[in-house]
Design an enzyme around this catalytic site. Structure first.
Site, PDB file in Angstrom:
ATOM      1  CB  CYS A   1      -0.995  -0.019   1.157  1.00 11.86           C
ATOM      2  SG  CYS A   1      -0.319  -0.373   2.780  1.00 11.86           S
TER       3      CYS A   1
ATOM      4  CB  SER B   1       3.176   0.062   5.078  1.00 11.32           C
ATOM      5  OG  SER B   1       4.484   0.112   5.637  1.00 11.32           O
ATOM      6  CG  ASP B   2       6.387   2.811  -0.190  1.00  9.59           C
ATOM      7  OD1 ASP B   2       7.541   2.461   0.132  1.00  9.59           O
ATOM      8  OD2 ASP B   2       6.144   3.358  -1.276  1.00  9.59           O
ATOM      9  CB  CYS B   3       9.905   2.352   3.633  1.00  6.52           C
ATOM     10  SG  CYS B   3      10.258   0.681   3.055  1.00  6.52           S
TER      11      CYS B   3
ATOM     12  CB  ALA C   1       3.265   3.970   4.227  1.00  7.10           C
TER      13      ALA C   1
END
Ligand SMILES: *[C@@H]1O[C@H](CO)[C@@H](O)[C@H](O)[C@H]1NC(C)=O
Ligand SMILES: *[C@@H]1O[C@H](CO)[C@@H](O)[C@H](O)[C@H]1NC(C)=O
Ligand SMILES: *[C@@H]1O[C@H](CO)[C@@H](O)[C@H](O)[C@H]1NC(C)=O
Ligand SMILES: *[C@@H]1O[C@H](CO)[C@@H](O)[C@H](O)[C@H]1NC(C)=O
Ligand SMILES: *[C@@H]1O[C@H](CO)[C@@H](O)[C@H](O)[C@H]1NC(C)=O
Ligand SMILES: *[C@@H]1O[C@H](CO)[C@@H](O)[C@H](O)[C@H]1NC(C)=O
Ligand SMILES: *[C@@H]1O[C@H](CO)[C@@H](O)[C@H](O)[C@H]1NC(C)=O
Ligand SMILES: *[C@@H]1O[C@H](CO)[C@@H](O)[C@H](O)[C@H]1NC(C)=O
Ligand SMILES: *[C@@H]1O[C@H](CO)[C@@H](O)[C@H](O)[C@H]1NC(C)=O
Length: 773
Positions: A257, A289-291, A293
């Site tokens: 995401c 999650s993206d880092c 996020a």
């Protein structure tokens, strides 16, 4: 929802384990299921049991604190159970790369095949190639895992639609077309994961970034806080199709995401979309999650009012793992404060463990599959180099070839000048998410292999080119040469993660450099363009001093060799642009406006070839060859009739004001019970008029005869490459699924099939057919 193993059983198990651990301490730590007794001790080690049962059993053995340590990309070991520490974050976009902590080049493997950046490989429109490249990357990835230099879970492919030409990461994607991006996604994931019939995976691939992520930084907007306002209509027929295919057909085992919000809700908290992926598309895997996020939801988006609330938002929405340390730091207090319940964590862990189990991470026998035996001799192989060559060859696009300047005749060329800062730079060949290449060939080196007397002058110090200091020297070199090749375009200093372009023109004084060269050379020069994003080179299209233009994207480690092959006609170019090349004036369009469809009332031109009606520098699908080809429709339907039983109840939505509103007569796709029955085939002939044997890329489009702004101007519905020798005709057959290919979404995001006349398009050749009820 979640069955806990009763307490007494649990403690008995731990006791047994302690005993076991003390007996064979050396074999246990990294592979909890390595000992022969493990399956007795732990149901999670019993491979006869379903993966879900095994994962549940493993979750039941963990304490809350242990569970929390698993919610980060860098998951801790649980020595008590012999669970190894695991790094979830490895990257392999177009070859192994160390952008994440999971891939290390410091072991017995020191380099990996650097394939072209994705946007160039996409330009080949060759499914077989896409699959083969992904498989080759997977072989190298698994080899690096086996030598302890990589994980098993990789965060590729990037399949967001290349919506705006300024996007710094457009280079990582397969372009602007949903069908192309969907097809690429499926081939990449299937080639990479190598899933068997039992759901066992060789590796895990990740469809990212879910969703509507395609802006880094523009005019005060940044990806971390950007709220992408997307209509239901665009969501359904532009932004989501690549993800739907990636999951439904590719069976991706991970979704990432994105940072951005989608219509006011952070992507990682979009429970409705994550549920849709699982329930409607059949997603079985983990959501990362993206880092960082999750951190930004509170800290930067101020969407939630505490760290704990952010964690509740994402865990309850269906995110399973956070890239970063945020969940490690705040989940315990989120549980204590009652924001999060332990079963939310259990749910996440189930998804994570199931993927690890499918990857065989805990298995006893690590040598039982062909891929578990891969090692350093399987990386940088000749096969992989040949495939990197193929990918670059098939992707390179010939944009201009005035008076047949190209191909150059090797025996008639005495000397060549290579001008431009990228001419002898190995670092520019891969674009972003590049690793360490095996053996790069710069453009200068590639051309020198053909013409010994090749002289190089950079002209500018780098691609930013903000000084003319080197121009005079370049002029001297160019004047003396028989032929001149100027290498211009983009570098990561202009387009990359966290960096969108502000202009579509060549950076700095590059245009001046090119024009100056064109005015002094003996013959028209060849302009070679690097970069992922489209460039407005209108000046060069018109300039008679520029005879040829070739786009090479970021061609990968063998880029120099392949460019030379194309220049000298050892390869007949056949790539097609996977994005529209807009004029500079497109930069007046606000980048944060996510609308695909045009809005004449506010002079909004729409986006991509499907909706944009303004002027282009080069259109989507453009690409020349050293040969000429012509088409014929050998067979195509004249009429498609929707009738029971393939259409459930004949529910034709009649538009009262046909052709005056955006609501034409149509049938909802949901009312079609068998799309299979409606499929049709189109047979096409491709004749090579001459010049040279070659491969031709056939792009089949469809349009509806109305020209209302709600519908695509045209829409790619099939593509196929075909080999055709001079004077010969080849045949191509494409299978079209009207439900999937010809439908569009209405304002409510419902897919429908328009009735009436549609037109199949092959360049200028058209074939009309009717969809009737
Ligand atoms: C593994 O599971 C199967 C299927 O439930 C069962 O028959 C078998 O006894 C189990 N093996 C061990 C060692 O517990
Ligand atoms: C490689 O680098 C990692 C991370 O810096 C380090 O932990 C590891 O010990 C290194 N391995 C070798 C073989 O040098
Ligand atoms: C597609 O790519 C594969 C793999 O490189 C290649 O073998 C094949 O010839 C290509 N197809 C065409 C028609 O170019
Ligand atoms: C988000 O906010 C934190 C805390 O205020 C700040 O340190 C960080 O730089 C911000 N990050 C971004 C991407 O704006
Ligand atoms: C391109 O950028 C890379 C760094 O990203 C740099 O190493 C290289 O020198 C640059 N090349 C040119 C020609 O600007
Ligand atoms: C490009 O070269 C100029 C010198 O002409 C230098 O000042 C600048 O820092 C360089 N830019 C990059 C990104 O390396
Ligand atoms: C070129 O750009 C760099 C920064 O990227 C700057 O330091 C330098 O002064 C610029 N040079 C000229 C001649 O504008
Ligand atoms: C291809 O067609 C164009 C225009 O019809 C013509 O000028 C050119 O010579 C042809 N090229 C070849 C290789 O047949
Ligand atoms: C298409 O658009 C033009 C104006 O742009 C209009 O005159 C024409 O009637 C339209 N055609 C149809 C079939 O709606």
């Amino acid at each position: 929802m979640f069955d806990e193993i009763p307490k007494p059983a649990q403690s008995l198990l731990s006791l047994f384990l302690l005993l076991l651990a003390s007996l064979s301490a050396s074999s246990l730590p990294n592979r909890p299921c390595a000992s022969s007794g493990a399956a007795n001790a732990f149901p999670f080690c019993n491979s006869s049991l379903p993966v879900l049962t095994r994962a549940k059993s493993l979750v039941s053995l963990l304490t809350l604190d242990e569970k929390i340590t698993q919610l980060s990309n860098t998951a801790d070991a649980v020595p008590r159970l012999g669970l190894p520490a695991y790094e979830w974050w490895s990257e392999a976009l177009h070859g192994l790369c160390a952008n994440g902590p999971g891939v290390l080049f410091n072991g017995s493997i020191r380099a990996a095949t650097l394939f072209p950046q994705v946007i160039l490989t996409a330009a080949s429109f060759n499914r077989t190639l896409w699959h083969a490249v992904a498989r080759a990357i997977a072989v190298e990835a698994r080899a690096m895992h086996n030598t302890g230099q990589a994980g098993l879970t990789f965060w590729a492919p990037n399949i967001n639609i290349f919506r705006d030409p300024r996007w710094g990461r457009g280079q990582e994607t397969p372009g602007e077309d949903p069908l192309t991006a969907s097809t690429y996604a499926v081939e990449y994931v299937k080639g990479f994961q190598h899933e068997d019939d039992n759901g066992r995976l060789m590796l895990s691939a990740c469809c990212k970034h879910f969703t509507a992520y395609d802006l880094e930084k523009w005019n005060g907007f940044a990806r971390y806080t950007f709220n992408a306002k997307v209509t239901e209509q665009d969501m359904e027929d532009t932004f989501q199709p690549p993800f739907e295919s990636c999951i439904k057909e590719g069976h991706a085992s991970c979704l990432m995401c994105a940072y951005n919000q989608v219509n006011g809700i952070p992507s990682c908290a979009r429970e409705d979309l994550l549920n849709q992926a699982r329930d409607e598309w059949g997603f079985k895997g983990y959501v990362t999650s993206d880092c960082d996020a999750v951190a930004i939801i509170y800290e930067n988006q101020t969407y939630s009012s505490s760290p704990e609330e952010s964690i509740a938002d994402v865990l309850k929405a269906g995110m399973d793992i956070n890239c970063g340390t945020y969940l490690l730091r705040h989940t315990k207090s989120a549980v204590e404060k009652g924001n999060v319940q332990e079963e939310d964590i259990n749910r996440a862990l189930l998804n994570l463990f199931m993927v690890q189990l499918r990857l065989g991470l805990f298995e006893a026998d690590q040598n039982n599959q062909w891929f578990t035996r891969l090692g350093h001799t399987d990386v940088c192989t000749e096969n992989h180099r040949n495939l990197a060559l193929e990918a670059a060859r098939q992707g390179i696009v010939l944009l201009k070839n005035e008076n047949g300047l190209l191909p150059l005749k090797r025996n008639k060329v005495e000397s060549i000048a290579v001008i431009g800062p990228a001419g002898h730079d190995a670092d520019i060949l891969g674009g972003d998410y590049s690793g360490i290449p095996c053996q790069p060939v710069t453009i200068l080196e590639g051309i020198q292999d053909y013409i010994t007397n090749t002289i190089f002058a950079p002209g500018c110090q780098n691609m930013s080119c903000n000084s003319t200091i080197g121009f005079d020297h370049a002029v001297d070199v160019a004047r003396k040469a028989d032929y001149v090749v100027v290498v211009a375009g983009l570098n990561l200093t202009e387009e990359t993660e966290d960096l969108d372009r502000v202009s579509l023109l060549l950076p700095g004084k590059q245009m001046q450099l090119v024009s100056r060269m064109a005015s002094v050379t003996k013959r028209p020069l060849v302009l070679v363009l690097m970069g992922g994003g489209p460039i407005d080179v209108s000046f060069a299209k018109q300039n008679k001093g520029i005879g040829g233009i070739i786009w090479i994207g970021y061609p990968g480690e063998v880029g120099g060799q392949v460019l030379a092959e194309v220049l000298f006609g050892d390869y007949n170019p056949d790539g097609r642009l996977p994005v529209t090349w807009y004029p500079e004036s497109f930069t007046n369009v606000p980048m944060n406006d996510m609308n695909m469809r045009p809005d004449p009332s506010r002079s909004y031109p729409g986006r991509t070839y499907r909706f944009y009606t303004g002027k282009t520098v080069y259109r989507f699908g453009y690409g020349l060859s050293y040969s000429n080809f012509s088409y014929g429709f050998l067979s195509a339907p004249d009429k498609i009739i929707l009738s029971p039983p393939s259409v459930k109840t004949l529910h034709i939505i009649k538009s009262p004001t046909y052709f005056k509103t955006d609501d034409l007569d149509h049938v909802y796709i949901n009312d079609i019970s068998s799309c299979e029955d409606l499929k049709f085939s189109v047979r096409i002939s491709v004749f090579n008029h001459g010049g040279m044997d070659g491969t031709h890329t056939v792009l089949l489009f469809v349009r509806h005869i109305s020209n209302l702004t709600d519908y695509p101007v045209k829409q790619l519905i099939g593509f196929e490459r075909v080999r055709t020798n001079v004077g010969e005709t080849a045949e191509v057959e494409m299978f079209i699924d009207p439900c999937k290919h010809i439908s569009t979404a209405n304002k409510q995001g419902k897919r429908r099939l328009l009735l009436g006349a549609h037109v199949l398009m092959l360049e200028d050749l058209e074939h009309e057919f009717y969809i009737e009820a």
